[in-house]
Design a protein around this motif. Structure first.
Motif, mmCIF file in Angstrom:
data_model
loop_
_atom_site.group_PDB
_atom_site.id
_atom_site.type_symbol
_atom_site.label_atom_id
_atom_site.label_comp_id
_atom_site.label_asym_id
_atom_site.label_seq_id
_atom_site.Cartn_x
_atom_site.Cartn_y
_atom_site.Cartn_z
ATOM 1 N N MET A 153 -60.001 0.357 72.739
ATOM 2 C CA MET A 153 -60.829 0.673 73.905
ATOM 3 C C MET A 153 -61.489 -0.628 74.365
ATOM 4 S SD MET A 153 -60.317 3.788 74.294
ATOM 5 C CE MET A 153 -58.710 3.712 73.526
ATOM 6 N N PRO A 193 -55.418 -1.406 82.729
ATOM 7 C CA PRO A 193 -56.449 -2.320 83.225
ATOM 8 C C PRO A 193 -56.269 -3.718 82.641
ATOM 9 C CG PRO A 193 -57.374 -0.829 81.599
ATOM 10 C CD PRO A 193 -55.960 -0.395 81.817
ATOM 11 N N GLN A 211 -49.606 9.072 77.423
ATOM 12 C CA GLN A 211 -50.675 9.943 77.917
ATOM 13 C C GLN A 211 -50.334 10.503 79.285
ATOM 14 O OE1 GLN A 211 -52.281 10.883 75.610
ATOM 15 N NE2 GLN A 211 -54.037 9.684 75.005
ATOM 16 N N THR A 219 -49.821 19.962 82.504
ATOM 17 C CA THR A 219 -50.012 20.548 83.831
ATOM 18 C C THR A 219 -48.861 21.490 84.166
ATOM 19 O OG1 THR A 219 -51.094 18.511 84.491
ATOM 20 C CG2 THR A 219 -50.417 19.989 86.248
ATOM 21 N N GLY A 222 -49.052 24.633 82.117
ATOM 22 C CA GLY A 222 -50.154 25.462 82.595
ATOM 23 C C GLY A 222 -49.817 26.171 83.892
ATOM 24 N N SER B 69 -51.301 17.447 90.253
ATOM 25 C CA SER B 69 -51.047 16.022 90.097
ATOM 26 C C SER B 69 -52.318 15.319 89.630
ATOM 27 C CB SER B 69 -50.548 15.492 91.443
ATOM 28 O OG SER B 69 -50.828 14.135 91.580
ATOM 29 N N GLU B 117 -61.600 1.700 86.532
ATOM 30 C CA GLU B 117 -60.207 1.392 86.230
ATOM 31 C C GLU B 117 -59.793 1.860 84.829
ATOM 32 O OE1 GLU B 117 -57.660 -2.697 86.917
ATOM 33 O OE2 GLU B 117 -59.429 -2.723 85.658
ATOM 34 N N HIS B 118 -60.749 1.864 83.907
ATOM 35 C CA HIS B 118 -60.394 2.163 82.525
ATOM 36 C C HIS B 118 -60.526 3.645 82.182
ATOM 37 C CE1 HIS B 118 -64.736 1.653 82.546
ATOM 38 N NE2 HIS B 118 -64.789 2.335 81.442
ATOM 39 N N HIS B 122 -57.203 13.385 85.326
ATOM 40 C CA HIS B 122 -56.034 14.063 85.867
ATOM 41 C C HIS B 122 -56.489 15.426 86.399
ATOM 42 C CE1 HIS B 122 -52.024 15.856 86.046
ATOM 43 N NE2 HIS B 122 -51.520 14.647 85.887
ATOM 44 N N GLY B 124 -54.722 17.819 87.804
ATOM 45 C CA GLY B 124 -53.807 18.917 87.523
ATOM 46 C C GLY B 124 -54.023 19.538 86.156
ATOM 47 N N VAL B 125 -54.239 18.708 85.146
ATOM 48 C CA VAL B 125 -54.326 19.237 83.791
ATOM 49 C C VAL B 125 -55.621 20.041 83.621
ATOM 50 C CG1 VAL B 125 -55.472 17.361 82.544
ATOM 51 C CG2 VAL B 125 -53.661 18.650 81.433
ATOM 52 N N ALA B 128 -54.917 23.319 85.372
ATOM 53 C CA ALA B 128 -54.016 24.130 84.551
ATOM 54 C C ALA B 128 -54.742 24.761 83.372
ATOM 55 C CB ALA B 128 -52.848 23.278 84.062
ATOM 56 N N THR B 191 -61.385 14.883 72.409
ATOM 57 C CA THR B 191 -62.583 14.050 72.474
ATOM 58 C C THR B 191 -62.336 12.652 71.915
ATOM 59 O OG1 THR B 191 -63.283 15.023 70.404
ATOM 60 C CG2 THR B 191 -64.256 15.932 72.390
ATOM 61 N N TYR B 192 -61.091 12.318 71.586
ATOM 62 C CA TYR B 192 -60.843 10.952 71.103
ATOM 63 C C TYR B 192 -60.788 10.011 72.312
ATOM 64 C CZ TYR B 192 -55.906 11.824 72.258
ATOM 65 O OH TYR B 192 -54.735 12.118 72.908
ATOM 66 N N CYS B 193 -61.153 8.759 72.068
ATOM 67 C CA CYS B 193 -61.332 7.808 73.174
ATOM 68 C C CYS B 193 -60.107 7.699 74.071
ATOM 69 C CB CYS B 193 -61.643 6.417 72.628
ATOM 70 S SG CYS B 193 -63.023 6.345 71.517
ATOM 71 N N ALA B 194 -58.920 7.543 73.423
ATOM 72 C CA ALA B 194 -57.721 7.214 74.190
ATOM 73 C C ALA B 194 -57.221 8.381 75.027
ATOM 74 C CB ALA B 194 -56.611 6.727 73.254
ATOM 75 N N ALA B 195 -57.839 9.557 74.872
ATOM 76 C CA ALA B 195 -57.433 10.680 75.710
ATOM 77 C C ALA B 195 -57.716 10.370 77.175
ATOM 78 C CB ALA B 195 -58.163 11.948 75.277
ATOM 79 N N HIS B 197 -59.413 7.129 78.114
ATOM 80 C CA HIS B 197 -59.658 5.707 78.355
ATOM 81 C C HIS B 197 -58.436 4.849 78.057
ATOM 82 C CE1 HIS B 197 -63.866 6.089 79.302
ATOM 83 N NE2 HIS B 197 -64.024 6.895 78.285
ATOM 84 N N ARG B 198 -58.356 3.758 78.782
ATOM 85 C CA ARG B 198 -57.262 2.814 78.573
ATOM 86 C C ARG B 198 -57.855 1.478 78.218
ATOM 87 N NH1 ARG B 198 -53.129 5.429 81.887
ATOM 88 N NH2 ARG B 198 -53.041 7.366 80.775
#
Lengths: 296, 198
Positions: A153, A193, A211, A219, A222, B69, B117-118, B122, B124-125, B128, B191-195, B197-198
């Protein structure tokens, strides 16, 4: 007195020049040249030892919860096929907006590339299940995802560089430069980024591709469920069809990406017929990226 | 010795005073300017309440990506013209609208996302998973009708934009942890960061 204070404290950025000045963008040719140079200079190879096929993550960290995950992504690199051409490095640089380095650093073999050709073979972060880098991160910027990726991160990273010091593969690269201000960075891919000065970076196993595919999949499932359309399979995402940039770019198909916990994954199908190796320095840390040689 | 320490103290005070007077603000780049986030030329007077609440159009009819989307997307002029080819009412205001639409560019609204940016969001998800658009886009206000919107002079809140809201990670995380929207029985969220964040 006030003037001196003004100069010293008042407008630090203003006097010393702003980083948002005129930025020249490096061309694709610059990146190709640097990759050629990195491949030619190379690095010392690692001693490889036999390892069993990676399974569920074995971590001593309680924060890594892998037992409830159906996925563990990894790669196997075919030593019988790979000739160390370096196409994977260029593809990786473009996918992940990896910056160039200065001439001085290049001469010292200090590239920012996430993949390095060591002893004629590409080496990158092994995404160890029991990752030593994550244990020493003071801010939690280096952490594990439930999919078995050692994620980074960037906004959390304060640049202590403990992780880099604790990585036996030296797979972590530190941004000593403000690459954007120096005109060493170019954004090829909007999904990733750009990293600033003072941030550690490394192979993310193309986290953004995984991801994005997961979000698309969830989506679609769902929407299908809401519309009453039957969903094929279990409706659980297994990352099928995703490729990392390096495996996609390899013309010899020497880098195979997949899900170690999915028996239908190409990775498992291929790796189960081969002898698997890992660098001896990370062999005991449950690596997700392994090397294949010979037939079993 | 006494004079020396007074002098040192004086110098320090002068520096601090200089920093206070001429120093740069804490975060000059973090100014969020909501008035610039959505622009339309020429100004089309769009009222969400007239389209959603009164004639029951789904958000995804105009924001075509909202349910399928990553980005919700702003409607193109052709999306407006699906309905607005014919004068729809006897309302005199419709002529103003027709002329504004006639002069509008093919993509009348330009939106600049406030999402850093980071961060990945989404649409759509979430849709859904059963999250309604209004769960996030009408924050802290309960049911917002046209009357409230028209009379609302609160800064940063315009009645042609849904929201004007300020999202923060706390808002995301409290729902992902299941602390808010308990009555909706959402599935447990990552709830993990990479879900995100990039």
């Amino acid at each position: 007195m006030m003037a001196a204070g003004f100069a010293l404290f008042g407008c630090r950025d203003g006097l010393l020049g702003s980083s948002s000045g005129s930025r020249k963008l490096p061309t694709l040719g610059d990146f190709e040249d640097e990759v050629r140079r990195a491949v030619a200079q190379g690095g010392r190879g690692f001693e490889l030892v036999k390892v069993p096929m990676p399974g569920s993550i074995k971590s001593s960290l309680s924060t890594v919860r892998s037992q409830d995950s159906a996925n563990r992504f990894g790669m196997a690199i075919d030593l019988d096929v790979c000739d160390g051409c370096g196409k994977c490095i260029l593809a990786c640089n473009m996918e992940n907006n990896v910056p160039l380095v200065t001439e001085d650093e290049a001469a010292k073999n200090r590239f920012m590339h996430w993949i390095q050709i060591c002893g004629g073979v590409p080496f990158m972060c092994a995404h160890c299940g029991d990752a030593p880098c994550e244990k020493v991160c003071p801010t939690g910027a280096a952490n594990h995802t439930p999919d078995g990726l050692s994620a980074m991160m960037y906004k959390r990273c304060t640049g202590s560089r403990f992780c880099g010091a604790n990585c036996p593969l030296h797979a972590r690269k530190f941004n000593f430069n403000d690459a954007q201000a120096l005109g060493l960075a170019r954004k090829f891919n909007d999904e990733v980024p750009q990293r600033g000065k003072g941030v550690m970076e490394k192979c993310s196993m193309c986290l953004q591709r995984l991801q994005n595919d997961r979000l698309r999949f969830k989506t679609e499932v769902g929407v299908a469920k809401a519309a009453g359309v039957p969903v094929l399979g279990s409706g659980e995402w297994r990352g099928r069809g995703v490729q990392t940039a390096c495996s996609e770019a390899c013309s010899k198909h020497a880098i195979i990406f997949g899900n170690w916990l999915d028996e239908n994954s190409e990775l498992v199908k291929v790796a189960s017929r081969r002898e698997l190796y890992a660098p001896s320095v990370v062999a005991g840390l449950d690596p997700s990226v392994v090397y294949m040689r010979g037939r079993r | 010795m006494k004079y020396f320490s007074v002098a040192v103290l004086g110098i320090i005070c002068a520096f601090l005073l200089a920093d206070f007077l001429f120093g740069q603000g804490v975060s000059p780049t973090q100014k969020s300017d909501l008035d610039e986030s959505v622009t339309s030329t020429p100004a089309i007077v769009f009222k969400h309440a007239l389209h959603g609440d009164s004639i029951g159009l789904d958000c995804a009819y105009c924001h075509t990506g909202a349910r399928s989307s990553g980005h919700a997307f702003m409607p193109a002029k052709s999306d407006c013209m699906d309905c607005h080819r014919l004068p729809l009412t006897e309302n005199p205001g419709i002529e103003t609208l027709d002329s504004a639409l006639a002069g509008a560019a093919s993509e009348p609204w330009v939106v600049k996302s406030n999402l850093p940016e980071h961060v990945v969001f989404h649409h759509g998800v979430h849709s859904a998973a059963g999250v309604e658009c209004a769960d996030c886009h009408r924050p802290h206000r309960g049911a917002v009708g046209e009357a409230t919107l028209a009379s609302d002079g609160a800064q940063g809140f315009r009645n042609d934009i849904y929201g004007g809201e300020k999202f923060d990670m706390k808002m995301c995380l409290s729902c992902h942890r299941g602390e808010t929207f308990k009555q909706k029985n959402f599935k447990p969220a990552a709830t993990y960061c990479a879900a995100c964040h990039r």
